[in-house]
Design a protein around this motif. Structure first.
Motif, PDB file in Angstrom:
ATOM      1  N   THR A  12       0.831  -1.210   0.000  1.00  0.00           N
ATOM      2  CA  THR A  12       0.000   0.000   0.000  1.00  0.00           C
ATOM      3  C   THR A  12       0.862   1.255   0.000  1.00  0.00           C
ATOM      4  O   THR A  12       0.603   2.201  -0.750  1.00  0.00           O
ATOM      5  CB  THR A  12      -0.943   0.003   1.220  1.00  0.00           C
ATOM      6  OG1 THR A  12      -1.746  -1.176   1.177  1.00  0.00           O
ATOM      7  CG2 THR A  12      -1.839   1.230   1.219  1.00  0.00           C
ATOM      8  N   ALA A  13       1.909   1.274   0.813  1.00  0.00           N
ATOM      9  CA  ALA A  13       2.799   2.437   0.860  1.00  0.00           C
ATOM     10  C   ALA A  13       3.485   2.651  -0.488  1.00  0.00           C
ATOM     11  O   ALA A  13       3.589   3.779  -0.972  1.00  0.00           O
ATOM     12  CB  ALA A  13       3.846   2.251   1.960  1.00  0.00           C
ATOM     13  N   PHE A  14       3.948   1.581  -1.115  1.00  0.00           N
ATOM     14  CA  PHE A  14       4.576   1.677  -2.428  1.00  0.00           C
ATOM     15  C   PHE A  14       3.586   2.215  -3.459  1.00  0.00           C
ATOM     16  O   PHE A  14       3.910   3.102  -4.249  1.00  0.00           O
ATOM     17  CB  PHE A  14       5.104   0.306  -2.868  1.00  0.00           C
ATOM     18  CG  PHE A  14       5.707   0.325  -4.239  1.00  0.00           C
ATOM     19  CD1 PHE A  14       7.019   0.729  -4.422  1.00  0.00           C
ATOM     20  CD2 PHE A  14       4.966  -0.041  -5.349  1.00  0.00           C
ATOM     21  CE1 PHE A  14       7.587   0.768  -5.685  1.00  0.00           C
ATOM     22  CE2 PHE A  14       5.509  -0.010  -6.619  1.00  0.00           C
ATOM     23  CZ  PHE A  14       6.827   0.398  -6.783  1.00  0.00           C
ATOM     24  N   ALA A  15       2.369   1.675  -3.439  1.00  0.00           N
ATOM     25  CA  ALA A  15       1.348   2.100  -4.408  1.00  0.00           C
ATOM     26  C   ALA A  15       1.002   3.578  -4.222  1.00  0.00           C
ATOM     27  O   ALA A  15       0.824   4.303  -5.203  1.00  0.00           O
ATOM     28  CB  ALA A  15       0.104   1.230  -4.282  1.00  0.00           C
ATOM     29  N   LEU A  16       0.908   4.033  -2.997  1.00  0.00           N
ATOM     30  CA  LEU A  16       0.599   5.440  -2.752  1.00  0.00           C
ATOM     31  C   LEU A  16       1.732   6.343  -3.206  1.00  0.00           C
ATOM     32  O   LEU A  16       1.498   7.416  -3.765  1.00  0.00           O
ATOM     33  CB  LEU A  16       0.303   5.674  -1.268  1.00  0.00           C
ATOM     34  CG  LEU A  16      -1.029   5.134  -0.771  1.00  0.00           C
ATOM     35  CD1 LEU A  16      -1.128   5.282   0.742  1.00  0.00           C
ATOM     36  CD2 LEU A  16      -2.189   5.839  -1.451  1.00  0.00           C
ATOM     37  N   GLN A  17       2.957   5.906  -2.985  1.00  0.00           N
ATOM     38  CA  GLN A  17       4.116   6.715  -3.374  1.00  0.00           C
ATOM     39  C   GLN A  17       4.249   6.802  -4.888  1.00  0.00           C
ATOM     40  O   GLN A  17       4.699   7.814  -5.416  1.00  0.00           O
ATOM     41  CB  GLN A  17       5.383   6.125  -2.776  1.00  0.00           C
ATOM     42  CG  GLN A  17       6.598   6.991  -2.976  1.00  0.00           C
ATOM     43  CD  GLN A  17       7.811   6.426  -2.257  1.00  0.00           C
ATOM     44  OE1 GLN A  17       7.799   5.295  -1.798  1.00  0.00           O
ATOM     45  NE2 GLN A  17       8.848   7.220  -2.154  1.00  0.00           N
ATOM     46  N   HIS A  18       3.832   5.777  -5.608  1.00  0.00           N
ATOM     47  CA  HIS A  18       3.996   5.724  -7.057  1.00  0.00           C
ATOM     48  C   HIS A  18       2.650   5.728  -7.791  1.00  0.00           C
ATOM     49  O   HIS A  18       2.553   5.228  -8.901  1.00  0.00           O
ATOM     50  CB  HIS A  18       4.796   4.471  -7.438  1.00  0.00           C
ATOM     51  CG  HIS A  18       6.178   4.477  -6.881  1.00  0.00           C
ATOM     52  ND1 HIS A  18       7.186   5.231  -7.423  1.00  0.00           N
ATOM     53  CD2 HIS A  18       6.709   3.846  -5.801  1.00  0.00           C
ATOM     54  CE1 HIS A  18       8.280   5.059  -6.708  1.00  0.00           C
ATOM     55  NE2 HIS A  18       8.018   4.230  -5.721  1.00  0.00           N
ATOM     56  N   ARG A  19       1.637   6.329  -7.190  1.00  0.00           N
ATOM     57  CA  ARG A  19       0.289   6.285  -7.772  1.00  0.00           C
ATOM     58  C   ARG A  19       0.208   6.946  -9.139  1.00  0.00           C
ATOM     59  O   ARG A  19      -0.511   6.480 -10.009  1.00  0.00           O
ATOM     60  CB  ARG A  19      -0.725   6.858  -6.812  1.00  0.00           C
ATOM     61  CG  ARG A  19      -0.593   8.319  -6.519  1.00  0.00           C
ATOM     62  CD  ARG A  19      -1.583   8.782  -5.452  1.00  0.00           C
ATOM     63  NE  ARG A  19      -1.375  10.150  -5.097  1.00  0.00           N
ATOM     64  CZ  ARG A  19      -0.497  10.569  -4.181  1.00  0.00           C
ATOM     65  NH1 ARG A  19       0.239   9.695  -3.548  1.00  0.00           N
ATOM     66  NH2 ARG A  19      -0.363  11.855  -3.921  1.00  0.00           N
ATOM     67  N   VAL A  20       0.947   8.032  -9.368  1.00  0.00           N
ATOM     68  CA  VAL A  20       0.898   8.719 -10.665  1.00  0.00           C
ATOM     69  C   VAL A  20       1.477   7.822 -11.751  1.00  0.00           C
ATOM     70  O   VAL A  20       0.881   7.666 -12.821  1.00  0.00           O
ATOM     71  CB  VAL A  20       1.642  10.069 -10.601  1.00  0.00           C
ATOM     72  CG1 VAL A  20       1.750  10.696 -11.973  1.00  0.00           C
ATOM     73  CG2 VAL A  20       0.940  11.008  -9.638  1.00  0.00           C
TER      74      VAL A  20
END
Length: 123
Positions: A12-20
């Protein structure tokens, strides 16, 4: 169960950091078409991360631009200040001044340059 929670939290943290980047990968934006000979103007500094992202955006989309380093050129600094510059980057696309790095705003400004296709002649 505890490991599953931590794995989920890391994903989840990875996905939020790289959402764009993930969103562009899942739903790529349409290509940008600009007239031949068009050149954007970028007022920037060598150390600015957002200036680097703007350069990358222009290069990825094959958009010609002229860059002025406002810390190395007094003329560039003067032009930058006349455009209302208080931070970098400042981008000039035709008469539109864009303060900061905003991909959506850059796209909108560049799309106004693209020749519109005319509707077919109808009787």
């Amino acid at each position: 169960m505890r490991y599953a929670f931590w794995i989920f939290a890391l994903i989840t943290a990875f996905a939020l950091q790289h959402r764009v980047e993930i969103q562009h990968w899942l739903n790529p934006p349409p290509p940008i078409v600009v007239p031949t000979g068009f050149q954007a103007v970028l007022y920037a500094t060598a150390w600015c991360g957002y200036c680097a992202r703007t350069r990358k955006f222009f290069n990825e989309h094959s958009i010609s631009f002229r860059e002025y380093d406002i810390e190395k050129s007094t003329e560039a600094r003067t032009q930058y200040e006349q455009l209302g510059g208080h931070g970098v980057p400042v981008v000039l696309i035709n008469d539109q001044v864009i303060h900061g790095y905003h991909e959506a705003t850059l796209r909108e400004a560049l799309e106004t340059l693209a020749p519109r296709s005319k509707p077919p002649f109808s009787h």
